[in-house]
Structure formats: structure tokens, C-alpha cells
Design a protein around this motif. Sequence first.
Motif, PDB file in Angstrom:
ATOM      1  N   TYR A 170      -2.857   4.390   3.990  1.00  0.00           N
ATOM      2  CA  TYR A 170      -2.048   4.468   2.957  1.00  0.00           C
ATOM      3  C   TYR A 170      -1.297   5.750   2.761  1.00  0.00           C
ATOM      4  O   TYR A 170      -2.047   6.799   2.760  1.00  0.00           O
ATOM      5  CB  TYR A 170      -2.767   4.260   1.364  1.00  0.00           C
ATOM      6  CG  TYR A 170      -2.952   3.036   1.038  1.00  0.00           C
ATOM      7  CD1 TYR A 170      -2.156   1.790   0.735  1.00  0.00           C
ATOM      8  CD2 TYR A 170      -4.517   2.579   1.122  1.00  0.00           C
ATOM      9  CE1 TYR A 170      -2.718   0.762   0.789  1.00  0.00           C
ATOM     10  CE2 TYR A 170      -5.000   1.286   0.885  1.00  0.00           C
ATOM     11  CZ  TYR A 170      -4.020   0.285   0.754  1.00  0.00           C
ATOM     12  OH  TYR A 170      -4.531  -0.894   0.435  1.00  0.00           O
ATOM     13  N   PRO A 171       0.044   5.976   2.704  1.00  0.00           N
ATOM     14  CA  PRO A 171       0.851   4.819   2.868  1.00  0.00           C
ATOM     15  C   PRO A 171       0.762   3.757   4.142  1.00  0.00           C
ATOM     16  O   PRO A 171       0.316   4.373   5.067  1.00  0.00           O
ATOM     17  CB  PRO A 171       2.272   5.351   2.768  1.00  0.00           C
ATOM     18  CG  PRO A 171       2.132   6.412   2.234  1.00  0.00           C
ATOM     19  CD  PRO A 171       0.863   7.238   2.448  1.00  0.00           C
ATOM     20  N   SER A 172       1.068   2.483   3.997  1.00  0.00           N
ATOM     21  CA  SER A 172       0.493   1.598   4.990  1.00  0.00           C
ATOM     22  C   SER A 172       1.359   1.089   5.930  1.00  0.00           C
ATOM     23  O   SER A 172       2.617   0.808   5.671  1.00  0.00           O
ATOM     24  CB  SER A 172       0.101   0.339   4.089  1.00  0.00           C
ATOM     25  OG  SER A 172      -0.372  -0.680   5.022  1.00  0.00           O
ATOM     26  N   GLY A 176       3.915  -0.785   3.764  1.00  0.00           N
ATOM     27  CA  GLY A 176       4.674   0.120   3.119  1.00  0.00           C
ATOM     28  C   GLY A 176       3.838   0.426   1.750  1.00  0.00           C
ATOM     29  O   GLY A 176       4.482   1.074   0.850  1.00  0.00           O
ATOM     30  N   GLY A 177       2.779  -0.514   1.576  1.00  0.00           N
ATOM     31  CA  GLY A 177       1.879  -0.060   0.320  1.00  0.00           C
ATOM     32  C   GLY A 177       1.453   1.239   0.139  1.00  0.00           C
ATOM     33  O   GLY A 177       1.212   1.717   1.206  1.00  0.00           O
ATOM     34  N   VAL A 178       1.231   1.421  -1.108  1.00  0.00           N
ATOM     35  CA  VAL A 178       0.330   2.619  -1.468  1.00  0.00           C
ATOM     36  C   VAL A 178      -0.580   2.507  -2.441  1.00  0.00           C
ATOM     37  O   VAL A 178      -0.851   1.709  -3.032  1.00  0.00           O
ATOM     38  CB  VAL A 178       1.528   3.839  -2.025  1.00  0.00           C
ATOM     39  CG1 VAL A 178       2.724   4.028  -1.100  1.00  0.00           C
ATOM     40  CG2 VAL A 178       2.027   3.582  -3.228  1.00  0.00           C
ATOM     41  N   MET A 179      -1.700   3.512  -2.522  1.00  0.00           N
ATOM     42  CA  MET A 179      -2.479   3.838  -3.547  1.00  0.00           C
ATOM     43  C   MET A 179      -2.284   4.854  -4.563  1.00  0.00           C
ATOM     44  O   MET A 179      -2.050   5.861  -3.779  1.00  0.00           O
ATOM     45  CB  MET A 179      -3.805   3.789  -2.838  1.00  0.00           C
ATOM     46  CG  MET A 179      -4.632   2.487  -2.190  1.00  0.00           C
ATOM     47  SD  MET A 179      -4.928   1.035  -3.249  1.00  0.00           S
ATOM     48  CE  MET A 179      -6.687   1.756  -3.767  1.00  0.00           C
ATOM     49  N   GLU A 206       3.361  12.266   4.085  1.00  0.00           N
ATOM     50  CA  GLU A 206       4.881  12.913   3.416  1.00  0.00           C
ATOM     51  C   GLU A 206       6.050  11.930   3.370  1.00  0.00           C
ATOM     52  O   GLU A 206       6.848  12.407   2.730  1.00  0.00           O
ATOM     53  CB  GLU A 206       5.159  13.917   4.551  1.00  0.00           C
ATOM     54  CG  GLU A 206       4.635  15.319   4.435  1.00  0.00           C
ATOM     55  CD  GLU A 206       4.482  15.973   3.158  1.00  0.00           C
ATOM     56  OE1 GLU A 206       5.791  16.013   2.807  1.00  0.00           O
ATOM     57  OE2 GLU A 206       3.643  16.539   2.513  1.00  0.00           O
ATOM     58  N   LEU A 207       5.694  10.711   3.840  1.00  0.00           N
ATOM     59  CA  LEU A 207       6.690   9.850   3.474  1.00  0.00           C
ATOM     60  C   LEU A 207       6.296   8.780   2.354  1.00  0.00           C
ATOM     61  O   LEU A 207       6.276   7.455   2.641  1.00  0.00           O
ATOM     62  CB  LEU A 207       7.019   9.017   4.872  1.00  0.00           C
ATOM     63  CG  LEU A 207       7.398   9.794   6.053  1.00  0.00           C
ATOM     64  CD1 LEU A 207       7.698   8.910   7.214  1.00  0.00           C
ATOM     65  CD2 LEU A 207       8.768  10.502   5.658  1.00  0.00           C
ATOM     66  N   GLN A 211       6.400   8.065  -6.020  1.00  0.00           N
ATOM     67  CA  GLN A 211       5.411   8.773  -6.550  1.00  0.00           C
ATOM     68  C   GLN A 211       4.480   9.731  -5.796  1.00  0.00           C
ATOM     69  O   GLN A 211       4.708   9.542  -4.555  1.00  0.00           O
ATOM     70  CB  GLN A 211       4.045   7.603  -7.339  1.00  0.00           C
ATOM     71  CG  GLN A 211       3.652   6.990  -6.074  1.00  0.00           C
ATOM     72  CD  GLN A 211       3.582   5.373  -6.444  1.00  0.00           C
ATOM     73  OE1 GLN A 211       4.233   4.991  -7.414  1.00  0.00           O
ATOM     74  NE2 GLN A 211       2.981   4.679  -5.659  1.00  0.00           N
ATOM     75  N   ASP A 212       3.837  10.514  -6.431  1.00  0.00           N
ATOM     76  CA  ASP A 212       2.760  11.705  -5.554  1.00  0.00           C
ATOM     77  C   ASP A 212       1.813  10.870  -4.522  1.00  0.00           C
ATOM     78  O   ASP A 212       1.450   9.833  -4.973  1.00  0.00           O
ATOM     79  CB  ASP A 212       2.402  12.667  -6.424  1.00  0.00           C
ATOM     80  CG  ASP A 212       3.418  13.768  -7.021  1.00  0.00           C
ATOM     81  OD1 ASP A 212       4.541  13.564  -6.654  1.00  0.00           O
ATOM     82  OD2 ASP A 212       3.006  14.028  -8.047  1.00  0.00           O
TER      83      ASP A 212
END
Length: 387
Positions: A170-172, A176-179, A206-207, A211-212
Motif C-alpha cells: 500500500y499504496p497498491s 491504487g488502494g491505500v490503507m 511518496e505517491l 491523505q498522509d
Amino acid sequence: MRKPINPVVEKLKPSGIRKFFDLANTMQGVISLGVGEPDFDTPWHICENAIHSMSTGKTHYTANRGLLELRQAICEFHKVRYHQNYDPEKETLVTVGGSEAIDLAMRALVTPGDEVIVLDPNYVAYAPTIELAGGIPVPIELKEEHEFKLMPDVLQHAITDKTKAMIINYPSNPTGGVMTKEDYEKIVPIIKESGIYVISDEIYAELSFDQDFASLAQFDEVKDQILVINGFSKAFAMTGWRLGYVLSNAEISSAMTKIHQYVIMSAPTQAQYAAIEALRHGLEDVLTMKKDYMNRRNLLVNRLNRMGLKTNMPHGTFYVFPNIQKTGLTSDEFCEKLLDEEKVACVPGNAFGEHGEGFIRISYAYSIDHIKEACDRIERFLSNLTK
């Protein structure tokens, strides 16, 4: 006469990403949106630092773990940017790309028969590196309605007495998913209680767009169970430099360094000097590229949704993962027909695991003009499907 090839290697499937990329290269007029490589050149001041190192005679092996100056810069970067604390001398290893770091992690942790959880869809290299280490990949499904996040109940159900580790990204890539930090808070108790290791591939940290960035390594209660993989290819547009690193507890880091000593010796010296410059003075370059990626993302997602391909807004990386199920075509059929009829190359979702079927991956690490033209061709392709 016995076959000379290791049967594990014989059974490995070629990369589904490269299959369509290589096919596209044999055709004229193709717009290829398949390979995940920044279209930006490495910023010149980063290249200059590598050139300066050569001109001043720094052309020899470095320490096995990498230049201490680079390891210190890596640890300072992670402390300031991601709130992760690591020792540059005992917990940091510089590798030949993030790919070597993943391989080292598997070989240091996995023994024959160990289960390693992989998220599905996932990056194509994870399952093969597990198998090459003698482990058994155990895929767990990520769902579109959850924005391809790892859900606590799914993780809990997948862990058995044989589970040694899990690899996450993640980012995946490809979704493109994130946690978020809140998402991780829900799975930290599971990781702590089970005692499994987590290999966290954070190459796209960094991409992160909206959100942080958050990491499991920020949680002190499980930090010793986390191996952080990162590198310079994606954020700093340094794919050809082949430089990555892995951060972990001292015991695991020592084990990985032993393997690295025998198979690699040390990462390329000039690339290490380039990386020092990237970490110290390259963040403005990253922000410039990131802004461009976000503009491309917004254009591409809006166009795909307007033409009827349901597409989640990716909150990181430079990929979108549209749902093509409404066309009635499989992922392979869709990509093959699109390439043949409109000369646009994408990657079928099933290249990233069984649960990637019904999706395709499109990279937007390409110019706006290429993306606009590709969208026009995809829209025409969809229109012709309905006739």
C-alpha cells in the motif's frame, strides 16, 4: 535422463505484465499503458551526484549493507517523513531494487511448507518469490466495494498455525488502494497476537495523493514484526538505477545481509551516491511529478467512468483498475481485442491474481496527450462492442 531445471522454476508462469508489453512492441502505432515506469527522466542533479562520484574515484565496492552515509540518509528520511525509527548500522540494508529486498525477506524468513498470505489482486512477483523460497502463497481476496483495503475479518480467517508471514503493498499496485492509520489500527491486534511477520512493500509511499501515508511500522507494538521495503524507482524516477532497501529488526536484517553478501556483495556504488542526493534534495522533484500524476489520474478516472467502466478513484500509485465485467469479456479477451482493434495495450487484471479477473490495469505514467488519445480509442472500442 533427468530434466536439469528446478521443477519449481519450471512451473512459474511468465509475467502477465510483460506478455502484453512485449506483444505491443511488435505492433506499429500502439499506445502502451501497461508498464509501471515513470515517464519522467531522473532529475539531473541526482545524475550529477553519481557522475561526481565517478569523477572522484568512487568506483569500488561499498560495505555490504551499503554506504553508511546513504543508510543514515534513509533512516533520517523515514523518521521525518513517515515517523519510522530505524538504526542505520543494524537495521538497514541497501539492495538492488526493491525486488531484491523482497526476495531476501522471503529467503530469510520462509522455510519449506510455511504459508505466506498475499493480497489478491497483488503485484505479480510476490507469489513466485514465496514459491522459490519453498513457501506456500495463500491469497486472500480484496474487494472493490472496500476500495481494495485489507479487512480484519478476512485476515483473521486466513491465519493458520502454518502462517509465517504476510506481504502487503500500500499504496497498491495494481489497484491504487491505500490503507489509512485507522485501517491499520484494526489489524494491528491480529498481527500482534498471531506473531506473523509482515513484509510491507512501500515503494509507492511518496505517491500517496489524498491523505498522509500510513505504515504498520509506525505501531511500536508490532514494529519488530514488520519488514519495510522501499526504494527509489517510482518516486524519484530512478527505475534504471536499480536501488532499494529494507528496514527491519536487527536479527532479520543480519540474516538478509548474509544472503546479500553471497549473491550480490553490494548495490551499485554510483546509484547509492545518486540516492543520497535524491533523499536530501529531491523532494521538490517528487512533488512536481506527483502533481502531474494527480492531474492525469483525475482525467483518466473521469473519462473511464463516463464511458461506463466503473473505476474507483486510486488514492496512490500511478494505476487505475477499472471494472470491465459489464462488457461480458474476460480480462484477457478485453485486453487482446483492445490491442488488436484499437492498438491500446493494458494489462489484464488476472495477471495480478485470481480475484483480478474482471478488471484491467491501466498505468497513467504517460503523458496527458497519450492518455487522452488512449481514452478516445477505448471509448470507440466499447462503442463497437455494443453494435
